[in-house]
Design an enzyme around this catalytic site. Structure first.
Site, PDB file in Angstrom:
ATOM      1  N   GLU A   1       7.089  -9.349  -8.000  1.00 41.97           N
ATOM      2  CA  GLU A   1       8.386  -8.715  -8.321  1.00 41.97           C
ATOM      3  C   GLU A   1       9.595  -9.547  -7.908  1.00 41.97           C
ATOM      4  O   GLU A   1      10.544  -9.021  -7.325  1.00 41.97           O
ATOM      5  CB  GLU A   1       8.438  -7.315  -7.686  1.00 41.97           C
ATOM      6  CG  GLU A   1       7.299  -6.428  -8.170  1.00 41.97           C
ATOM      7  CD  GLU A   1       7.243  -5.061  -7.492  1.00 41.97           C
ATOM      8  OE1 GLU A   1       8.071  -4.784  -6.618  1.00 41.97           O
ATOM      9  OE2 GLU A   1       6.337  -4.274  -7.862  1.00 41.97           O
TER      10      GLU A   1
ATOM     11  N   ASN B   1       2.978 -11.631 -10.369  1.00 43.78           N
ATOM     12  CA  ASN B   1       2.805 -10.222 -10.754  1.00 43.78           C
ATOM     13  C   ASN B   1       4.157  -9.518 -10.805  1.00 43.78           C
ATOM     14  O   ASN B   1       4.964  -9.650  -9.870  1.00 43.78           O
ATOM     15  CB  ASN B   1       1.900  -9.551  -9.699  1.00 43.78           C
ATOM     16  CG  ASN B   1       1.432  -8.160 -10.064  1.00 43.78           C
ATOM     17  OD1 ASN B   1       0.855  -7.956 -11.129  1.00 43.78           O
ATOM     18  ND2 ASN B   1       1.661  -7.201  -9.182  1.00 43.78           N
TER      19      ASN B   1
ATOM     20  N   HIS C   1       3.479  -0.381 -15.634  1.00 47.66           N
ATOM     21  CA  HIS C   1       3.815   1.010 -15.304  1.00 47.66           C
ATOM     22  C   HIS C   1       4.684   1.522 -16.447  1.00 47.66           C
ATOM     23  O   HIS C   1       5.873   1.201 -16.530  1.00 47.66           O
ATOM     24  CB  HIS C   1       4.595   1.080 -13.986  1.00 47.66           C
ATOM     25  CG  HIS C   1       3.812   0.638 -12.788  1.00 47.66           C
ATOM     26  ND1 HIS C   1       2.775   1.387 -12.272  1.00 47.66           N
ATOM     27  CD2 HIS C   1       3.896  -0.462 -12.007  1.00 47.66           C
ATOM     28  CE1 HIS C   1       2.268   0.761 -11.218  1.00 47.66           C
ATOM     29  NE2 HIS C   1       2.927  -0.365 -11.046  1.00 47.66           N
TER      30      HIS C   1
ATOM     31  N   GLU D   1      -1.645  -2.970 -12.813  1.00 47.06           N
ATOM     32  CA  GLU D   1      -1.298  -1.697 -12.148  1.00 47.06           C
ATOM     33  C   GLU D   1      -1.051  -0.607 -13.187  1.00 47.06           C
ATOM     34  O   GLU D   1      -0.118   0.199 -13.057  1.00 47.06           O
ATOM     35  CB  GLU D   1      -0.034  -1.875 -11.281  1.00 47.06           C
ATOM     36  CG  GLU D   1      -0.159  -2.971 -10.244  1.00 47.06           C
ATOM     37  CD  GLU D   1       1.061  -3.120  -9.338  1.00 47.06           C
ATOM     38  OE1 GLU D   1       1.925  -2.208  -9.306  1.00 47.06           O
ATOM     39  OE2 GLU D   1       1.156  -4.157  -8.655  1.00 47.06           O
TER      40      GLU D   1
ATOM     41  N   ASP E   1      -0.465   2.437 -15.361  1.00 45.70           N
ATOM     42  CA  ASP E   1      -0.393   3.902 -15.422  1.00 45.70           C
ATOM     43  C   ASP E   1       0.612   4.267 -16.503  1.00 45.70           C
ATOM     44  O   ASP E   1       1.503   3.482 -16.825  1.00 45.70           O
ATOM     45  CB  ASP E   1      -0.076   4.562 -14.067  1.00 45.70           C
ATOM     46  CG  ASP E   1       1.062   3.932 -13.292  1.00 45.70           C
ATOM     47  OD1 ASP E   1       2.041   3.464 -13.907  1.00 45.70           O
ATOM     48  OD2 ASP E   1       0.983   3.921 -12.038  1.00 45.70           O
TER      49      ASP E   1
HETATM   50  O1  G3I Z   1       1.054   5.495   5.645  1.00 48.81           O
HETATM   51  C1  G3I Z   1       2.375   5.985   5.879  1.00 48.81           C
HETATM   52  C2  G3I Z   1       2.363   7.222   6.724  1.00 48.81           C
HETATM   53  O2  G3I Z   1       1.849   6.896   7.982  1.00 48.81           O
HETATM   54  C3  G3I Z   1       3.787   7.757   6.829  1.00 48.81           C
HETATM   55  O3  G3I Z   1       3.795   8.947   7.565  1.00 48.81           O
HETATM   56  C4  G3I Z   1       4.340   8.010   5.447  1.00 48.81           C
HETATM   57  C5  G3I Z   1       5.772   8.515   5.493  1.00 48.81           C
HETATM   58  O4  G3I Z   1       6.597   7.852   4.550  1.00 48.81           O
HETATM   59  O5  G3I Z   1       4.320   6.800   4.728  1.00 48.81           O
HETATM   60  C6  G3I Z   1       3.018   6.252   4.554  1.00 48.81           C
HETATM   61  O6  G3I Z   1       3.160   5.042   3.882  1.00 48.81           O
HETATM   62  C7  G3I Z   1       3.430   5.123   2.501  1.00 48.81           C
HETATM   63  C8  G3I Z   1       2.369   4.314   1.770  1.00 48.81           C
HETATM   64  O7  G3I Z   1       2.671   4.275   0.414  1.00 48.81           O
HETATM   65  C9  G3I Z   1       0.964   4.884   1.935  1.00 48.81           C
HETATM   66  O8  G3I Z   1       0.891   6.170   1.357  1.00 48.81           O
HETATM   67  C10 G3I Z   1       4.801   4.543   2.255  1.00 48.81           C
HETATM   68  O9  G3I Z   1       5.802   5.360   2.809  1.00 48.81           O
HETATM   69  C11 G3I Z   1       5.039   4.406   0.793  1.00 48.81           C
HETATM   70  O10 G3I Z   1       6.242   3.678   0.575  1.00 48.81           O
HETATM   71  C12 G3I Z   1       3.895   3.622   0.137  1.00 48.81           C
HETATM   72  O11 G3I Z   1       4.125   3.582  -1.250  1.00 48.81           O
HETATM   73  C13 G3I Z   1       3.450   2.549  -1.911  1.00 48.81           C
HETATM   74  C14 G3I Z   1       4.460   1.679  -2.639  1.00 48.81           C
HETATM   75  O12 G3I Z   1       3.778   0.683  -3.394  1.00 48.81           O
HETATM   76  C15 G3I Z   1       5.402   1.003  -1.663  1.00 48.81           C
HETATM   77  O13 G3I Z   1       6.173   0.047  -2.293  1.00 48.81           O
HETATM   78  C16 G3I Z   1       2.490   3.176  -2.921  1.00 48.81           C
HETATM   79  O14 G3I Z   1       1.444   3.837  -2.219  1.00 48.81           O
HETATM   80  C17 G3I Z   1       1.893   2.101  -3.816  1.00 48.81           C
HETATM   81  O15 G3I Z   1       1.193   2.723  -4.875  1.00 48.81           O
HETATM   82  C18 G3I Z   1       3.007   1.252  -4.415  1.00 48.81           C
HETATM   83  O16 G3I Z   1       2.413   0.248  -5.196  1.00 48.81           O
HETATM   84  C19 G3I Z   1       3.330  -0.626  -5.859  1.00 48.81           C
HETATM   85  C20 G3I Z   1       2.708  -1.996  -5.898  1.00 48.81           C
HETATM   86  O17 G3I Z   1       2.355  -2.417  -4.604  1.00 48.81           O
HETATM   87  C21 G3I Z   1       3.649  -3.010  -6.538  1.00 48.81           C
HETATM   88  N1  G3I Z   1       4.088  -2.562  -7.854  1.00 48.81           N
HETATM   89  C22 G3I Z   1       4.637  -1.199  -7.903  1.00 48.81           C
HETATM   90  C23 G3I Z   1       3.650  -0.201  -7.309  1.00 48.81           C
HETATM   91  C24 G3I Z   1       4.164   1.220  -7.433  1.00 48.81           C
HETATM   92  O18 G3I Z   1       5.353   1.401  -6.709  1.00 48.81           O
END
Ligand code: G3I
Length: 303
Positions: free
Chosen positions: A127, A169, A206, A235, A237
Site C-alpha cells: 500500500e 501488494n 477489496h 485479499e 472480498d
Molecule cells: O488484537 C487486538 C485486541 O487485543 C484489541 O483489544 C483490539 C482493540 O482494537 O484490537 C485488536 O487488534 C485488531 C486486529 O485487527 C486483530 O483483530 C486491530 O485493532 C485492528 O486494526 C486489526 O485490523 C486488521 C487491519 O488489517 C489493520 O490494518 C484486520 O484484522 C485485517 O483484516 C486488515 O487487513 C488488511 C491487510 O493487512 C492489508 N490490506 C487491507 C486489509 C483490510 O483492511
C-alpha cells in the site's frame, strides 16, 4: 475438484484464505479452512507490530502458529507484510530518516531470515501508493526516507530469502483506468527495466460500492503479467457477496497464465474485517457454503 483448492489445482493454481491465529481453536473454522484452501496468509500475525514489537526484538509466536498449522496441513504460506505505513509498532512510528531506513532493512532481514526458504511469496511492500488521481506515492514515514525506499526493500528481500517470490501488494489497483493502478504499473515496469528484483503484483481486490469490480480487471491482470511478473489476487472480498462478481473475478484470473492464485480475506462472513452484515465472503456465519462459493467452484472447474 470438489473443493476450492482441488479445483484451482487442476489449472496449477492455488486458492487461499487469510487465517487469524486467535481462531485456530474454532473447529468449524479450521475444518472449513483445512478442507477448502491450500494457501494461507496470516491476517495480522506477520505484520511489523506483531513480529518486531520492540526494535531489534523479534516475536514469531503468533506467526509461527499460523505457519505451523498451514504446513502441518499440507498448505503453502504467503508472507504479509514487511514494509507498510500501517500497523507499525510505536517505536517505528516514532522513527524517521536514516534510522527508519535502517530499521526497515533490519526488519526485512529479521523476518525473512526466520522464515527463510519457507514462504511462497512475500508482500514485501504494502500500500505505498496514494488514493485519488495523483498516481503517485502515499506520504508516510517510509516514503519520507527517500523515494528509493521501495527498491531498497526489494533488494534487501531478495538477498534475505532468494527462494521467496517478492510481491508489491495494494488495493484499488484493480481498475485499469485508475491513476493508482497506472502509478503501480509504471513502478513495476521501471523495476523490470532496471533489474530491481520483483516477481509479483498482489491485487488485494477489496470490492465495494466505492471501488466496484470493473470488467477491465482482466486488462489489469494481463497488463501486469505482460511486464514479466506473476499476478496474485491476495485479499479478495466483495461487499454484498455477488456470486456473479465472484465468478467474473475467477474467470479473469483463469484467463491469464501468470495469474497464479486467489486468496479470499477470511473464511466465514463473521471472520471478515468488514463485518458479517456485508456478506463479503464465501461461507456464511454458520459455516455454510454460499451461492458465491458454488459460483467460484463452478468457474474453477470449468477452466
Ligand atoms: O488484537 C487486538 C485486541 O487485543 C484489541 O483489544 C483490539 C482493540 O482494537 O484490537 C485488536 O487488534 C485488531 C486486529 O485487527 C486483530 O483483530 C486491530 O485493532 C485492528 O486494526 C486489526 O485490523 C486488521 C487491519 O488489517 C489493520 O490494518 C484486520 O484484522 C485485517 O483484516 C486488515 O487487513 C488488511 C491487510 O493487512 C492489508 N490490506 C487491507 C486489509 C483490510 O483492511
Amino acid at each position: 475438484g470438489s473443493t476450492l483448492a482441488a479445483a484451482a489445482q487442476e489449472s496449477g493454481r492455488y486458492f487461499g484464505t487469510a487465517i487469524a491465529a486467535g481462531k485456530l481453536g474454532d473447529s468449524q473454522y479450521t475444518t472449513i479452512a483445512n478442507r477448502e484452501f491450500d494457501m494461507i496468509t496470516a491476517e495480522n500475525e506477520m505484520k511489523i507490530n506483531a513480529t518486531e514489537p520492540n526494535r531489534g526484538q523479534f516475536n514469531f509466536t503468533q506467526g509461527d502458529r499460523i505457519y505451523n498449522w498451514a504446513v502441518q496441513n499440507g498448505k503453502r504460506v504467503r508472507g504479509h507484510t514487511l514494509a507498510w505505513h500501517s500497523q507499525q509498532p510505536t517505536w517505528m512510528e516514532q522513527t524517521s530518516g536514516s534510522s527508519l531506513r535502517q530499521a526497515m532493512i533490519d526488519h526485512i532481514n529479521g523476518v525473512m531470515g526466520h522464515y527463510r526458504g519457507k514462504i511462497y511469496a512475500w508482500d514485501v511492500v504494502n500500500e505505498a501508493f496514494a488514493d485519488g488521481n495523483s498516481g503517485g506515492r502515499r506520504d508516510s514515514n517510509l516514503q519520507r526516507t527517500g523515494n528509493d525506499w521501495i527498491e531498497v526493500a526489494f533488494r534487501t528481500a531478495r538477498a534475505a530469502d532468494p527462494a521467496a517470490k517478492l510481491c508489491y501488494n495494494d488495493y484499488n489497483i484493480d481498475n485499469w483506468s485508475w491513476a493508482k493502478t497506472q502509478g503501480v504499473y509504471n513502478m513495476v515496469r521501471d523495476f523490470k527495466q532496471r533489474g530491481v528484483p520483483i516477481d509479483c503484483v498482489g491485487l488485494q481486490s477489496h470490492f465495494n460500492s466505492q471501488s466496484p469490480y470493473n470488467s477491465n480487471y482482466r486488462t489489469t491482470i494481463q497488463s501486469f503479467a505482460a511486464l514479466g511478473v506473476d499476478v496474485q489476487i491476495t485479499e479478495l472480498d466483495i461487499q454484498g457477496g455477488s456470486a456473479q462478481t465472484y465468478a467474473a473475478v475467477v474467470n479473469d484470473c483463469l484467463a491469464v497464465a501468470r495469474c497464479t492464485g486467489i486468496t479470499v480475506w477470511g473464511v466465514r462472513d463473521s471472520d471478515s474485517w468488514l463485518g458479517a452484515n456485508t456478506s463479503p465472503l464465501l461461507f456464511d456465519t454458520s459455516g455454510n457454503k454460499k451461492a458465491a462459493y458454488n459460483s467460484v467452484l463452478n468457474a474453477l472447474n470449468a477452466a
